[in-house]
Design an enzyme around this catalytic site. Structure first.
Site, PDB file in Angstrom:
ATOM      1  N   ILE A 176       5.965  -3.617  14.060  1.00  0.00           N
ATOM      2  CA  ILE A 176       6.284  -4.524  12.944  1.00  0.00           C
ATOM      3  C   ILE A 176       7.632  -5.199  13.206  1.00  0.00           C
ATOM      4  O   ILE A 176       7.796  -6.390  12.965  1.00  0.00           O
ATOM      5  CB  ILE A 176       6.292  -3.763  11.599  1.00  0.00           C
ATOM      6  N   THR A 196      12.312   1.391  10.018  1.00  0.00           N
ATOM      7  CA  THR A 196      12.062   2.642  10.717  1.00  0.00           C
ATOM      8  C   THR A 196      11.120   3.547   9.921  1.00  0.00           C
ATOM      9  O   THR A 196      11.172   3.563   8.701  1.00  0.00           O
ATOM     10  CB  THR A 196      13.409   3.352  10.975  1.00  0.00           C
ATOM     11  N   ILE A 210      11.669  -2.487   3.931  1.00  0.00           N
ATOM     12  CA  ILE A 210      10.211  -2.446   3.822  1.00  0.00           C
ATOM     13  C   ILE A 210       9.665  -1.239   4.592  1.00  0.00           C
ATOM     14  O   ILE A 210       8.525  -1.244   5.046  1.00  0.00           O
ATOM     15  CB  ILE A 210       9.520  -3.749   4.304  1.00  0.00           C
ATOM     16  N   ARG A 256      10.526   2.916   4.080  1.00  0.00           N
ATOM     17  CA  ARG A 256      10.305   3.889   3.018  1.00  0.00           C
ATOM     18  C   ARG A 256      11.614   4.011   2.258  1.00  0.00           C
ATOM     19  O   ARG A 256      12.698   3.969   2.878  1.00  0.00           O
ATOM     20  CB  ARG A 256       9.926   5.269   3.593  1.00  0.00           C
ATOM     21  N   GLU A 301       8.399   6.163  -6.391  1.00  0.00           N
ATOM     22  CA  GLU A 301       7.567   5.007  -6.753  1.00  0.00           C
ATOM     23  C   GLU A 301       6.463   5.443  -7.712  1.00  0.00           C
ATOM     24  O   GLU A 301       5.885   6.512  -7.506  1.00  0.00           O
ATOM     25  CB  GLU A 301       6.942   4.400  -5.492  1.00  0.00           C
ATOM     26  N   HIS A 360       5.898  -2.206  -3.643  1.00  0.00           N
ATOM     27  CA  HIS A 360       5.318  -1.666  -2.402  1.00  0.00           C
ATOM     28  C   HIS A 360       4.025  -2.400  -2.010  1.00  0.00           C
ATOM     29  O   HIS A 360       2.934  -1.838  -2.069  1.00  0.00           O
ATOM     30  CB  HIS A 360       5.064  -0.155  -2.538  1.00  0.00           C
TER      31      HIS A 360
HETATM   32  C1  8YV Z   1       1.090   1.375   1.854  1.00  0.00           C
HETATM   33  C2  8YV Z   1       2.434   1.341   3.924  1.00  0.00           C
HETATM   34  O1  8YV Z   1       1.952   2.418   1.703  1.00  0.00           O
HETATM   35  O2  8YV Z   1       0.857   1.596   5.637  1.00  0.00           O
HETATM   36  C3  8YV Z   1       1.911   1.980   5.152  1.00  0.00           C
HETATM   37  O3  8YV Z   1       2.563   2.882   5.688  1.00  0.00           O
HETATM   38  O4  8YV Z   1       3.564   1.467   3.599  1.00  0.00           O
HETATM   39  C4  8YV Z   1       1.551   0.530   3.043  1.00  0.00           C
HETATM   40  O5  8YV Z   1       0.593  -0.048   3.741  1.00  0.00           O
HETATM   41  C5  8YV Z   1      -0.173   2.107   1.925  1.00  0.00           C
HETATM   42  O6  8YV Z   1      -1.189   1.382   2.384  1.00  0.00           O
HETATM   43  C6  8YV Z   1      -0.441   2.738   0.539  1.00  0.00           C
HETATM   44  O7  8YV Z   1      -1.271   2.020  -0.222  1.00  0.00           O
END
Ligand code: 8YV
Length: 319
Positions: free
Chosen positions: A156, A208, A235, A237, A266, A285
């Site tokens: 990403i 990360t 973006i 965690r 969350e 999220h």
């Molecule tokens: C959502 C993400 O958390 O794929 C991940 O790690 O952070 C996001 O795509 C996930 O899909 C929960 O719905």
């Protein structure tokens, strides 16, 4: 007899039909939380679980004696206790790759949203404040030709770097566990130590994965190193950042603003301090949340589960 799997969320019809060809489904097709009694029943007979974000820990593993595979519809798998799963002989799989470009788009949306104050100025127009030229009061910060610092240069990160370098002529630097000479050559990005990256970037994007090593890796001392004109985007965690320190950084104006898709807890509480601050852009999220990408993730999650339960070699194993 077909193996029994537990699906703990609604799926697109096509994905459900695909699974029905291979398994007997205990299907919780509702958005509401599953009740405890049904959960325990489904766990007691599940050989596989298809989920997204459910904690797979000792407690769940004890309740699921037949379990062999848990497939999460997400790239991140910090909700897997991999050591406990290993002890119980349970494999975890995840869905990388299919969401990379979509999440990268959201990183740019947050950078543009913060820099050009999109949400704030939308409110300004709606609230009837656009009467005469406001001048500097509504000016923002350029994205193009600015310096971007990416923390966590995985797939990403590379997709963000590509957009930033080629689309916005940004100067892109990154910090990562290991250097990526290949990405450096392809994308024209350069490596920087964390402190240097923080001190010199106009936008810092946190990408990360959450691990023991990255938990709260950004704290007060890091925000103090950033430029007062810079923006912090998360973006990855919420737990990769000390949220109290970020609140302080925003309140004290150590940084100009933040764009957040992820939070320590969350959804955030209705009285969360972020809600009182106008220099933070908040999203629920939605990094991977487009129709196409969420479909692709659900299908890949279903395929991962099927391969792991029916073939010799599992794919996309969480390690
Ligand atoms: C959502 C993400 O958390 O794929 C991940 O790690 O952070 C996001 O795509 C996930 O899909 C929960 O719905």
């Amino acid at each position: 007899m077909l193996p029994t799997i537990f699906v703990d969320r609604p799926l697109p019809d096509e994905v459900k039909q695909y699974l029905e060809q291979h398994f007997r489904l205990d299907y919780w097709g509702k958005n509401e939380k599953i009740d405890k009694e049904t959960l325990l029943l489904y766990l007691s007979r599940a050989e596989g679980i298809l989920t997204s974000g459910r904690s797979v820990d000792e407690r769940l593993l004890k309740a699921a004696p037949r379990l062999r595979v848990v497939s999460t519809i997400s790239a991140g798998y910090n909700h897997f206790d991999l050591e406990a799963m290993k002890r119980y002989g349970v494999i975890g799989t995840h869905t990388p790759h299919v969401l990379d470009e979509t999440v990268a788009d959201l990183a740019l949306a947050l950078m543009l949203g913060c820099g050009r104050r999109v949400a704030e100025l939308d409110q300004y127009v709606r609230q009837g404040n656009w009467e005469k030229n406001a001048g500097r009061a509504i000016f923002g910060t350029d994205i193009h030709h600015a310096t971007l610092g990416i923390i966590g240069m995985g797939r990403i990160g590379e997709a963000v770097a590509k957009r930033a370098a080629f689309g916005f002529s940004m100067n892109v630097q990154y910090y990562n566990r290991s250097r990526k000479p290949d990405a450096e050559a392809r994308l024209g990005v350069h490596y920087a130590e964390l402190d240097e990256l923080l001190a010199t970037s106009d936008f810092v994007v946190m990408l990360t994965p959450l691990t023991e090593q990255t938990e709260r890796m950004i704290g007060k001392e890091h925000f103090r190193k950033m430029k007062s004109t810079s923006f912090f985007i998360n973006i990855s965690r919420g737990q990769t950042v000390d949220e109290q320190a970020l609140i302080e950084a925003l309140e004290q104006k150590w940084i100009a603003g933040a764009g957040l898709d992820v939070f320590e807890v969350e959804p955030i509480q209705h009285d969360h301090p972020f809600l009182r601050l106008n220099n933070v852009l908040l999203l629920p999220h939605i990094g991977s949340a487009t129709d196409k990408t969420r479909f692709d993730m659900a299908m890949l999650g279903a395929q991962n589960l099927t391969v792991a339960l029916t073939e010799a070699e599992p794919q996309n194993v969480a390690k």
